[in-house]
Design an enzyme around this catalytic site. Structure first.
Site, PDB file in Angstrom:
ATOM      1  N   GLY A  12      43.634  49.285  42.287  1.00  0.00           N
ATOM      2  CA  GLY A  12      42.581  48.502  41.630  1.00  0.00           C
ATOM      3  C   GLY A  12      42.455  48.728  40.138  1.00  0.00           C
ATOM      4  CG  ASN A  14      45.904  44.552  37.264  1.00  0.00           C
ATOM      5  OD1 ASN A  14      46.016  44.094  36.145  1.00  0.00           O
ATOM      6  ND2 ASN A  14      46.901  45.093  37.915  1.00  0.00           N
ATOM      7  CB  ILE A  92      50.370  35.528  53.941  1.00  0.00           C
ATOM      8  CG1 ILE A  92      51.561  36.414  54.268  1.00  0.00           C
ATOM      9  CG2 ILE A  92      50.767  34.058  53.815  1.00  0.00           C
ATOM     10  CD1 ILE A  92      52.731  36.266  53.314  1.00  0.00           C
ATOM     11  CG  LEU A  93      46.358  33.961  49.239  1.00  0.00           C
ATOM     12  CD1 LEU A  93      46.062  33.297  47.901  1.00  0.00           C
ATOM     13  CD2 LEU A  93      45.152  34.707  49.756  1.00  0.00           C
ATOM     14  CG  ASN A 107      49.291  36.951  41.853  1.00  0.00           C
ATOM     15  OD1 ASN A 107      48.698  37.943  42.248  1.00  0.00           O
ATOM     16  ND2 ASN A 107      50.612  36.865  41.832  1.00  0.00           N
ATOM     17  CG  HIS A 109      54.857  38.997  39.568  1.00  0.00           C
ATOM     18  ND1 HIS A 109      54.964  39.456  40.866  1.00  0.00           N
ATOM     19  CD2 HIS A 109      56.091  39.091  39.029  1.00  0.00           C
ATOM     20  CE1 HIS A 109      56.232  39.802  41.089  1.00  0.00           C
ATOM     21  NE2 HIS A 109      56.929  39.581  40.002  1.00  0.00           N
ATOM     22  CG  ASP A 150      55.216  35.970  42.750  1.00  0.00           C
ATOM     23  OD1 ASP A 150      56.045  36.772  43.195  1.00  0.00           O
ATOM     24  OD2 ASP A 150      53.989  36.147  42.806  1.00  0.00           O
ATOM     25  CD  GLU A 179      50.553  44.642  35.878  1.00  0.00           C
ATOM     26  OE1 GLU A 179      49.736  44.458  36.790  1.00  0.00           O
ATOM     27  OE2 GLU A 179      51.573  45.320  36.014  1.00  0.00           O
TER      28      GLU A 179
HETATM   29  C1  GRF Z   1      50.065  45.611  39.646  1.00  0.00           C
HETATM   30  O1  GRF Z   1      51.294  46.075  39.139  1.00  0.00           O
HETATM   31  C2  GRF Z   1      50.134  44.124  39.825  1.00  0.00           C
HETATM   32  O2  GRF Z   1      50.936  43.483  38.872  1.00  0.00           O
HETATM   33  C3  GRF Z   1      50.779  43.990  41.165  1.00  0.00           C
HETATM   34  O3  GRF Z   1      50.286  45.056  41.942  1.00  0.00           O
HETATM   35  C4  GRF Z   1      49.858  46.094  41.083  1.00  0.00           C
HETATM   36  C5  GRF Z   1      48.404  46.330  41.370  1.00  0.00           C
HETATM   37  O4  GRF Z   1      47.981  47.457  40.730  1.00  0.00           O
HETATM   38  N1  GRF Z   1      50.470  42.705  41.735  1.00  0.00           N
HETATM   39  P1  GRF Z   1      46.414  47.821  40.792  1.00  0.00           P
HETATM   40  O5  GRF Z   1      46.028  47.898  42.258  1.00  0.00           O
HETATM   41  O6  GRF Z   1      45.683  46.729  40.075  1.00  0.00           O
HETATM   42  O7  GRF Z   1      46.333  49.140  40.090  1.00  0.00           O
END
Ligand code: GRF
Length: 205
Positions: A12, A14, A92-93, A107, A109, A150, A179
């Site tokens: 988490g 992000n 999956i969604l 999303n 990536h 993606d 990110e």
């Molecule tokens: C991130 O690298 C994101 O790009 C990918 O999964 C990871 C999630 O990291 N989809 P976090 O759980 O947000 O630390």
């Protein structure tokens, strides 16, 4: 004020970057709920610490992906969520989910899509493939989610240099930093109504 729902599966960081930007008043939105398909996702702790409702939904309790997704939709709808953010969400969604929230699912990536993405290419595997291929640049991509993996319209991207002595860990750490800037920026733009989806592209107004 846009109601945001965040789906997670892991640490988490992000999610944390969004929480922090909202707390700084940078995003005209509020996270109404964080939902994880993994009980041990540290992101659930982060949500609780931020005073945000945090739900673990156990997929095993449902007969199908569709039923599991229907439960998530129910929890999001209850809280009038208008923007769904996938922040490291590894499940999956369903088509029903994507249809219901079309143009309102974002999303993140950890590569420059369309490189190093698609089925089975997520998390550390992405950075392993980047190092094995010997590319000089990788990066992060924030995109809208469509029926593919993606493949949705790209909102923002930023490049990250791959260094000679990089390991998966060192590269992952450098990409994560980007990110954590890109995802809140994309959410801020969405909440300000500045993202226009035009076919396969996104124009920032
Ligand atoms: C991130 O690298 C994101 O790009 C990918 O999964 C990871 C999630 O990291 N989809 P976090 O759980 O947000 O630390």
């Amino acid at each position: 004020m846009i109601n945001i729902g965040v789906l997670i599966s892991g640490s988490g960081t992000n999610l944390q970057s969004i929480v922090d930007e909202i707390e700084k008043g940078k995003i005209s939105g509020r996270i109404r709920v964080v939902i994880s398909n993994r009980k041990d996702a540290y992101g659930l702790i982060r949500a609780k610490k931020a005073g945000i409702e945090a739900l673990y939904i156990d997929k095993k309790k449902f007969d199908s992906e569709e039923e599991f997704n229907r439960k998530i939709i129910e929890e999001l709808s209850k809280r009038e969520v208008e923007l769904v953010v996938l922040a490291g969400y590894l499940s999956i969604l369903s088509e029903e989910f994507i249809e219901k929230y079309k143009g309102r699912i974002i999303n993140i990536h950890p590569s420059l899509i369309p490189s190093f993405c698609g089925k089975g290419c997520y998390g550390d595997r992405v950075h392993r493939m980047v190092l094995d291929r010997g590319v000089k640049l990788t990066g992060a991509t924030v995109h809208f989610v469509d029926e593919g993996t993606d493949t949705g319209p790209i909102i923002l991207q930023r490049a990250v240099e791959v260094k000679e002595d990089d390991t998966v860990e060192s590269l992952k750490e450098r990409v994560l930093k980007v990110e954590h800037q890109l995802l809140p920026e994309a959410i801020r733009l969405f909440c300000e109504g500045r993202l226009a989806i035009e076919g396969r592209k996104v124009r920032i107004k």
